[in-house]
Enzyme design. Structure first.
Site, PDB file in Angstrom:
ATOM      1  N   GLY A  13      57.007  52.373  15.599  1.00 26.49           N
ATOM      2  CA  GLY A  13      56.207  52.632  16.790  1.00 26.49           C
ATOM      3  C   GLY A  13      54.715  52.602  16.500  1.00 26.49           C
ATOM      4  O   GLY A  13      54.283  52.392  15.360  1.00 26.49           O
ATOM      5  N   ARG A  14      53.925  52.844  17.556  1.00 32.13           N
ATOM      6  CA  ARG A  14      52.454  52.823  17.416  1.00 32.13           C
ATOM      7  C   ARG A  14      51.987  53.852  16.398  1.00 32.13           C
ATOM      8  O   ARG A  14      51.196  53.556  15.505  1.00 32.13           O
ATOM      9  CB  ARG A  14      51.793  53.106  18.778  1.00 32.13           C
ATOM     10  CG  ARG A  14      51.860  51.953  19.770  1.00 32.13           C
ATOM     11  CD  ARG A  14      51.305  52.366  21.126  1.00 32.13           C
ATOM     12  NE  ARG A  14      52.246  53.239  21.801  1.00 32.13           N
ATOM     13  CZ  ARG A  14      53.044  52.865  22.822  1.00 32.13           C
ATOM     14  NH1 ARG A  14      52.955  51.657  23.308  1.00 32.13           N
ATOM     15  NH2 ARG A  14      53.899  53.701  23.355  1.00 32.13           N
ATOM     16  N   THR A  79      55.685  64.305  18.119  1.00 33.19           N
ATOM     17  CA  THR A  79      56.349  63.932  19.373  1.00 33.19           C
ATOM     18  C   THR A  79      56.170  65.030  20.418  1.00 33.19           C
ATOM     19  O   THR A  79      56.217  66.224  20.092  1.00 33.19           O
ATOM     20  CB  THR A  79      57.854  63.673  19.107  1.00 33.19           C
ATOM     21  OG1 THR A  79      57.944  62.738  18.028  1.00 33.19           O
ATOM     22  CG2 THR A  79      58.546  63.124  20.332  1.00 33.19           C
ATOM     23  N   ALA A 105      52.592  69.605  16.183  1.00 38.81           N
ATOM     24  CA  ALA A 105      51.153  69.447  16.442  1.00 38.81           C
ATOM     25  C   ALA A 105      50.977  68.660  17.739  1.00 38.81           C
ATOM     26  O   ALA A 105      51.207  67.448  17.760  1.00 38.81           O
ATOM     27  CB  ALA A 105      50.479  68.715  15.287  1.00 38.81           C
ATOM     28  N   HIS A 135      45.016  57.889  28.791  1.00 40.27           N
ATOM     29  CA  HIS A 135      45.779  57.273  27.704  1.00 40.27           C
ATOM     30  C   HIS A 135      46.126  55.815  28.015  1.00 40.27           C
ATOM     31  O   HIS A 135      46.037  55.371  29.154  1.00 40.27           O
ATOM     32  CB  HIS A 135      47.084  58.040  27.457  1.00 40.27           C
ATOM     33  CG  HIS A 135      46.898  59.314  26.686  1.00 40.27           C
ATOM     34  ND1 HIS A 135      46.492  60.482  27.286  1.00 40.27           N
ATOM     35  CD2 HIS A 135      47.063  59.593  25.362  1.00 40.27           C
ATOM     36  CE1 HIS A 135      46.410  61.437  26.359  1.00 40.27           C
ATOM     37  NE2 HIS A 135      46.755  60.924  25.181  1.00 40.27           N
ATOM     38  N   HIS A 136      46.622  55.141  26.986  1.00 41.67           N
ATOM     39  CA  HIS A 136      47.167  53.782  27.093  1.00 41.67           C
ATOM     40  C   HIS A 136      48.385  53.783  28.028  1.00 41.67           C
ATOM     41  O   HIS A 136      49.090  54.803  28.132  1.00 41.67           O
ATOM     42  CB  HIS A 136      47.570  53.291  25.697  1.00 41.67           C
ATOM     43  CG  HIS A 136      48.584  54.191  25.036  1.00 41.67           C
ATOM     44  ND1 HIS A 136      49.939  53.958  25.107  1.00 41.67           N
ATOM     45  CD2 HIS A 136      48.446  55.351  24.338  1.00 41.67           C
ATOM     46  CE1 HIS A 136      50.589  54.921  24.468  1.00 41.67           C
ATOM     47  NE2 HIS A 136      49.696  55.781  23.984  1.00 41.67           N
ATOM     48  N   LYS A 139      52.260  55.005  27.194  1.00 43.76           N
ATOM     49  CA  LYS A 139      52.628  56.398  26.893  1.00 43.76           C
ATOM     50  C   LYS A 139      53.824  56.856  27.725  1.00 43.76           C
ATOM     51  O   LYS A 139      53.853  56.655  28.945  1.00 43.76           O
ATOM     52  CB  LYS A 139      51.418  57.312  27.144  1.00 43.76           C
ATOM     53  CG  LYS A 139      51.692  58.768  26.821  1.00 43.76           C
ATOM     54  CD  LYS A 139      50.407  59.564  26.683  1.00 43.76           C
ATOM     55  CE  LYS A 139      50.676  61.044  26.458  1.00 43.76           C
ATOM     56  NZ  LYS A 139      51.565  61.311  25.322  1.00 43.76           N
TER      57      LYS A 139
HETATM   58  N1  LIG Z   1      50.552  64.675  18.028  1.00 44.42           N
HETATM   59  C1  LIG Z   1      49.748  63.611  18.038  1.00 44.42           C
HETATM   60  O1  LIG Z   1      48.614  63.652  17.526  1.00 44.42           O
HETATM   61  C2  LIG Z   1      50.238  62.340  18.639  1.00 44.42           C
HETATM   62  C3  LIG Z   1      51.465  62.338  19.230  1.00 44.42           C
HETATM   63  N2  LIG Z   1      51.942  61.202  19.787  1.00 44.42           N
HETATM   64  C4  LIG Z   1      53.285  61.281  20.336  1.00 44.42           C
HETATM   65  O2  LIG Z   1      54.173  60.639  19.423  1.00 44.42           O
HETATM   66  C5  LIG Z   1      55.263  60.059  20.155  1.00 44.42           C
HETATM   67  C6  LIG Z   1      55.347  58.569  19.838  1.00 44.42           C
HETATM   68  O3  LIG Z   1      54.205  57.930  20.358  1.00 44.42           O
HETATM   69  P1  LIG Z   1      53.985  56.357  20.138  1.00 44.42           P
HETATM   70  O4  LIG Z   1      53.987  56.052  18.685  1.00 44.42           O
HETATM   71  O5  LIG Z   1      52.823  55.985  20.952  1.00 44.42           O
HETATM   72  O6  LIG Z   1      55.316  55.783  20.803  1.00 44.42           O
HETATM   73  P2  LIG Z   1      56.064  54.397  20.495  1.00 44.42           P
HETATM   74  O7  LIG Z   1      56.980  54.143  21.619  1.00 44.42           O
HETATM   75  O8  LIG Z   1      55.067  53.361  20.104  1.00 44.42           O
HETATM   76  O9  LIG Z   1      56.901  54.737  19.179  1.00 44.42           O
HETATM   77  C7  LIG Z   1      58.039  55.545  19.154  1.00 44.42           C
HETATM   78  C8  LIG Z   1      59.021  54.869  18.225  1.00 44.42           C
HETATM   79  O10 LIG Z   1      60.095  55.754  17.977  1.00 44.42           O
HETATM   80  C9  LIG Z   1      61.300  55.009  18.068  1.00 44.42           C
HETATM   81  N3  LIG Z   1      62.399  55.926  18.281  1.00 44.42           N
HETATM   82  C10 LIG Z   1      62.864  56.452  19.450  1.00 44.42           C
HETATM   83  N4  LIG Z   1      63.901  57.268  19.194  1.00 44.42           N
HETATM   84  C11 LIG Z   1      64.086  57.257  17.854  1.00 44.42           C
HETATM   85  C12 LIG Z   1      64.991  57.907  16.992  1.00 44.42           C
HETATM   86  N5  LIG Z   1      65.953  58.716  17.449  1.00 44.42           N
HETATM   87  N6  LIG Z   1      64.901  57.674  15.646  1.00 44.42           N
HETATM   88  C13 LIG Z   1      63.952  56.846  15.158  1.00 44.42           C
HETATM   89  N7  LIG Z   1      63.069  56.176  15.930  1.00 44.42           N
HETATM   90  C14 LIG Z   1      63.130  56.409  17.267  1.00 44.42           C
HETATM   91  C15 LIG Z   1      61.038  54.048  19.191  1.00 44.42           C
HETATM   92  O11 LIG Z   1      61.981  52.991  19.184  1.00 44.42           O
HETATM   93  P3  LIG Z   1      62.233  52.161  20.578  1.00 44.42           P
HETATM   94  O12 LIG Z   1      60.940  51.426  20.812  1.00 44.42           O
HETATM   95  O13 LIG Z   1      63.407  51.312  20.257  1.00 44.42           O
HETATM   96  O14 LIG Z   1      62.479  53.181  21.643  1.00 44.42           O
HETATM   97  C16 LIG Z   1      59.632  53.585  18.834  1.00 44.42           C
HETATM   98  O15 LIG Z   1      59.629  52.585  17.847  1.00 44.42           O
HETATM   99  C17 LIG Z   1      54.991  60.378  21.638  1.00 44.42           C
HETATM  100  O16 LIG Z   1      55.657  61.562  22.001  1.00 44.42           O
HETATM  101  C18 LIG Z   1      53.483  60.595  21.655  1.00 44.42           C
HETATM  102  O17 LIG Z   1      53.051  61.390  22.720  1.00 44.42           O
HETATM  103  C19 LIG Z   1      51.222  60.047  19.790  1.00 44.42           C
HETATM  104  C20 LIG Z   1      49.974  60.004  19.242  1.00 44.42           C
HETATM  105  C21 LIG Z   1      49.380  61.163  18.615  1.00 44.42           C
HETATM  106  O1  LIG Z   2      51.090  59.313  23.330  1.00 42.22           O
HETATM  107  C1  LIG Z   2      49.952  59.365  22.818  1.00 42.22           C
HETATM  108  O2  LIG Z   2      49.275  58.354  22.608  1.00 42.22           O
HETATM  109  C2  LIG Z   2      49.413  60.682  22.458  1.00 42.22           C
HETATM  110  N1  LIG Z   2      50.188  61.718  22.578  1.00 42.22           N
HETATM  111  C3  LIG Z   2      49.836  63.061  22.281  1.00 42.22           C
HETATM  112  C4  LIG Z   2      49.831  63.893  23.536  1.00 42.22           C
HETATM  113  O3  LIG Z   2      50.662  63.653  24.430  1.00 42.22           O
HETATM  114  O4  LIG Z   2      49.007  64.799  23.644  1.00 42.22           O
HETATM  115  C5  LIG Z   2      48.566  63.165  21.489  1.00 42.22           C
HETATM  116  C6  LIG Z   2      47.506  62.181  21.883  1.00 42.22           C
HETATM  117  O5  LIG Z   2      47.028  62.530  23.138  1.00 42.22           O
HETATM  118  C7  LIG Z   2      48.058  60.766  21.885  1.00 42.22           C
END
Ligand SMILES: NC(=O)C1=CN([C@@H]2O[C@H](COP(=O)(O)OP(=O)(O)OC[C@H]3O[C@@H](n4cnc5c(N)ncnc54)[C@H](OP(=O)(O)O)[C@@H]3O)[C@@H](O)[C@H]2O)C=CC1
Ligand SMILES: O=C(O)C1=N[C@H](C(=O)O)C[C@H](O)C1
Length: 250
Positions: A13-14, A79, A105, A135-136, A139
């Site tokens: 993922g991202r 997450t 976090a 956000h993008h 999300k």
């Molecule tokens: N705390 C922080 O600072 C931040 C938190 N986040 C959070 O992190 C989470 C992910 O964000 P983001 O990376 O943008 O999302 P993405 O959709 O880009 O990435 C999530 C990835 O997880 C995969 N996935 C889903 N379920 C499972 C599983 N059971 N086991 C393994 N992989 C799995 C997805 O696969 P598939 O595409 O096949 O569904 C995808 O590749 C979100 O909840 C977001 O809000 C994001 C940025 C910062």
């Molecule tokens: O999904 C995101 O991108 C992000 N998710 C987290 C949130 O829901 O607060 C952290 C950040 O905002 C990026």
């Protein structure tokens, strides 16, 4: 010095792909598993992972954490989707697995952690407050976990200071026009191509406004926080909610 054995869940993922690069580049860590959706979690046990970083989806994170905690694998969780009910379930698993640590976090970015801290500090001085997160468009959730946490902290500080509900004379509105109500704080979510993760906390009172704004311009901004969490979580058994607990902010 032995390296910490780290697994990343959501590795394609991202955020997960950025975390894979960050763990690989960290001299004190070894990436032992990089799992995507559908990959068996047994890879964690097979590779002897000590810490799992979960960056998956609100629908996936609970099953991942149950697996990790019941096997004594510490977890660093970015997450989103946390509710009181989910936290209670997680605390139950942790009670049955003393010694295991989980860090959740809402935001790994230092600027975002500081925004939440400053918003809490400012809350009692202003009559009005609203949160706008931007956000993008990929999300999964709205409002963001960070915005929910910010609103909760602000609401708690207002309650502690004995402030009444903020005035809002709106008597007619389209659904959603005033945002979501999080503990009495309106929270507005914008989704826009080109953005990464941004938040404003708007305060207002007679004759003045005060705005806190944070921008994550690239997901690399989250990585020092992820790595800090990985380094600290095994020494913090039980649940830690918020990266601020691993930072010396005072
Ligand atoms: N705390 C922080 O600072 C931040 C938190 N986040 C959070 O992190 C989470 C992910 O964000 P983001 O990376 O943008 O999302 P993405 O959709 O880009 O990435 C999530 C990835 O997880 C995969 N996935 C889903 N379920 C499972 C599983 N059971 N086991 C393994 N992989 C799995 C997805 O696969 P598939 O595409 O096949 O569904 C995808 O590749 C979100 O909840 C977001 O809000 C994001 C940025 C910062
Ligand atoms: O999904 C995101 O991108 C992000 N998710 C987290 C949130 O829901 O607060 C952290 C950040 O905002 C990026």
């Amino acid at each position: 010095m032995s390296k910490q054995r780290v697994a990343v869940l959501g590795a394609r993922g991202r955020m997960g792909s950025e975390a894979v690069r960050a763990v690989e580049a960290a001299e004190d860590m070894e990436l032992v598993a990089a799992l995507g959706r559908g990959d068996p979690l047994d890879a964690l046990a097979e590779t002897g992972a000590e810490v799992a970083v979960d960056l998956t989806h609100p629908d996936s994170v609970m099953a991942n954490l149950e697996y990790c905690v019941t096997r004594g694998v510490h977890a660093v969780v970015g997450t989103t989707g946390w509710t009181e009910e989910r936290l209670a379930l997680l605390r139950g698993w942790l009670d049955a697995s003393p010694g295991t640590g989980v860090l959740i976090a809402p935001n790994f970015g230092i600027g975002a952690v500081l925004t939440m801290r400053f918003a809490r500090q400012a809350a009692r001085f202003f009559e009005s407050v609203e949160v706008v997160e931007l956000h993008h468009p990929g999300k999964a959730d709205a409002p963001s976990g960070t915005a929910v946490r910010t609103a909760q902290l602000v609401a708690e500080a207002r309650r502690d200071a004995g402030l009444p509900a903020q005035p809002d004379a709106t008597s007619t509105a389209l659904d959603g026009a005033r945002g979501a109500d999080v503990d009495g704080v309106p929270v507005h979510a914008v989704r826009l191509r080109g953005l990464v993760a941004h938040q404003e906390v708007l305060f207002g009172d007679e004759g003045e406004t005060f705005t806190l704004r944070h921008d994550s311009l690239h997901r690399s901004s989250f990585m020092p926080g992820v790595l800090l969490g990985v380094r600290r979580v095994s020494a913090a058994p039980g649940l830690t909610f918020g990266l601020e607990h691993f930072l010396d902010l005072d």
